[in-house]
Design a protein around this motif. Sequence first.
Motif, PDB file in Angstrom:
ATOM      1  N   LYS A  74      84.907  17.461  56.865  1.00 19.64           N
ATOM      2  CA  LYS A  74      84.872  17.715  55.427  1.00 19.64           C
ATOM      3  C   LYS A  74      83.438  17.957  54.954  1.00 19.64           C
ATOM      4  N   ALA A  75      82.502  17.160  55.481  1.00 21.59           N
ATOM      5  CA  ALA A  75      81.095  17.318  55.100  1.00 21.59           C
ATOM      6  C   ALA A  75      80.575  18.697  55.488  1.00 21.59           C
ATOM      7  N   TRP A  76      80.989  19.173  56.666  1.00 24.05           N
ATOM      8  CA  TRP A  76      80.570  20.499  57.121  1.00 24.05           C
ATOM      9  C   TRP A  76      81.087  21.586  56.180  1.00 24.05           C
ATOM     10  N   LYS A  77      82.342  21.474  55.774  1.00 26.89           N
ATOM     11  CA  LYS A  77      82.925  22.494  54.891  1.00 26.89           C
ATOM     12  C   LYS A  77      82.221  22.518  53.538  1.00 26.89           C
ATOM     13  N   LEU A  78      81.905  21.349  53.021  1.00 27.90           N
ATOM     14  CA  LEU A  78      81.186  21.281  51.751  1.00 27.90           C
ATOM     15  C   LEU A  78      79.782  21.859  51.897  1.00 27.90           C
ATOM     16  N   MET A  79      79.147  21.570  53.027  1.00 30.12           N
ATOM     17  CA  MET A  79      77.807  22.073  53.285  1.00 30.12           C
ATOM     18  C   MET A  79      77.823  23.598  53.409  1.00 30.12           C
ATOM     19  N   SER A  80      78.843  24.118  54.087  1.00 28.12           N
ATOM     20  CA  SER A  80      78.951  25.567  54.279  1.00 28.12           C
ATOM     21  C   SER A  80      79.200  26.276  52.956  1.00 28.12           C
ATOM     22  N   SER A  81      80.066  25.707  52.125  1.00 24.31           N
ATOM     23  CA  SER A  81      80.365  26.337  50.831  1.00 24.31           C
ATOM     24  C   SER A  81      79.141  26.329  49.920  1.00 24.31           C
ATOM     25  N   ALA A  82      78.271  25.342  50.117  1.00 23.24           N
ATOM     26  CA  ALA A  82      77.040  25.264  49.315  1.00 23.24           C
ATOM     27  C   ALA A  82      75.894  26.046  49.960  1.00 23.24           C
ATOM     28  N   ARG A  83      76.199  26.683  51.118  1.00 26.91           N
ATOM     29  CA  ARG A  83      75.209  27.484  51.866  1.00 26.91           C
ATOM     30  C   ARG A  83      73.964  26.668  52.225  1.00 26.91           C
ATOM     31  N   ARG A  84      74.191  25.444  52.624  1.00 25.13           N
ATOM     32  CA  ARG A  84      73.084  24.591  53.069  1.00 25.13           C
ATOM     33  C   ARG A  84      72.915  24.745  54.577  1.00 25.13           C
ATOM     34  N   ASP A  85      71.681  24.605  55.056  1.00 23.56           N
ATOM     35  CA  ASP A  85      71.402  24.687  56.494  1.00 23.56           C
ATOM     36  C   ASP A  85      71.500  23.337  57.178  1.00 23.56           C
ATOM     37  N   ALA A  86      71.399  22.278  56.395  1.00 22.88           N
ATOM     38  CA  ALA A  86      71.443  20.932  56.965  1.00 22.88           C
ATOM     39  C   ALA A  86      72.222  20.020  56.020  1.00 22.88           C
TER      40      ALA A  86
END
Length: 298
Positions: A74-86
């Motif tokens: 879930k954290a990865w999906k949220l990070m990807s949607s926010a276009r974060r690298d880390a």
Amino acid sequence: MQDWTEKITNTTISSLIAQKRYRQVVTVSHLDTLRSCLKVLKRENILSAPVFNEQEQEFVGFIDVLDICGYILKAWKLMSSARRDAPPRAVFDVPVYKLVNYSTVDKPTFIDVDDTIYHLFELFINSEYKRTHRVAVLSGNTIISVVSQSDLVRFIYSNWTLLPLGLRTKTIGEFREYNTAPVMVRIDSYFIDALEQLYEYRISGLALVNHQFELSCNLSASDLRGIVPKSFRYFNKSTLAFLSLGTDSKPGAPQYVNESNTLEDVVQMVHLENIHRVYVVNSALFPVGVISLIDIIQ
């Protein structure tokens, strides 16, 4: 079979605990962070730990690698949607009580220290979808230990000769009802796709195959114990790259048999290699089945 029946109906959980490799219960505080919990699981080489609320002096539940898998996904999906690298630091600083039974696999199950091994068999076999992997042992109202499917398989192995010879020497081909089809992905598939499969099926491991669909490696939930913030860089790379560079845990080679091997071969392999699954392959090394701890227990 009478000797075996007498053994499991007359042996108590306290005897099983006395034979455990790790007799002391490894626990984590409900306020511990995911970061510190991962370190405990890796250091102790365990897949789960009871979570305690010291303030209330009560058992909260179990934190399991599959819970962590679901949360990280879930954290990865949220990070990807926010276009974060880390991932933000808060991902690894979350208190573990928020992750207890996140995967809904291991609902808290209890057994009394004076109950029998027979009762333990029943708890594992009759649990919903046979997904209970471990049971908290009570003495009065106090948790004194945790017994897992691995502990029960060790008990089976140590009392192997009490089982009928005809059962012990049956081939894997004769146990097809307990030899389930494996979930597999290509080793060059994105790691995030493999992680999705692991969590969707709520399994603790899946087969990794090469271009010829030969069994090449095994992705285990235990590999997730080595996840650190830098691991997220490898989620969109191959599963092989993640296992090589994206986790502090180093996976072992997959263990496999063919359908002409016996049940005894499998139980011995599981015990000696301290593993949770054995793959069944054909002559071309294509995975045609997988035998898990619960299959052996059944």
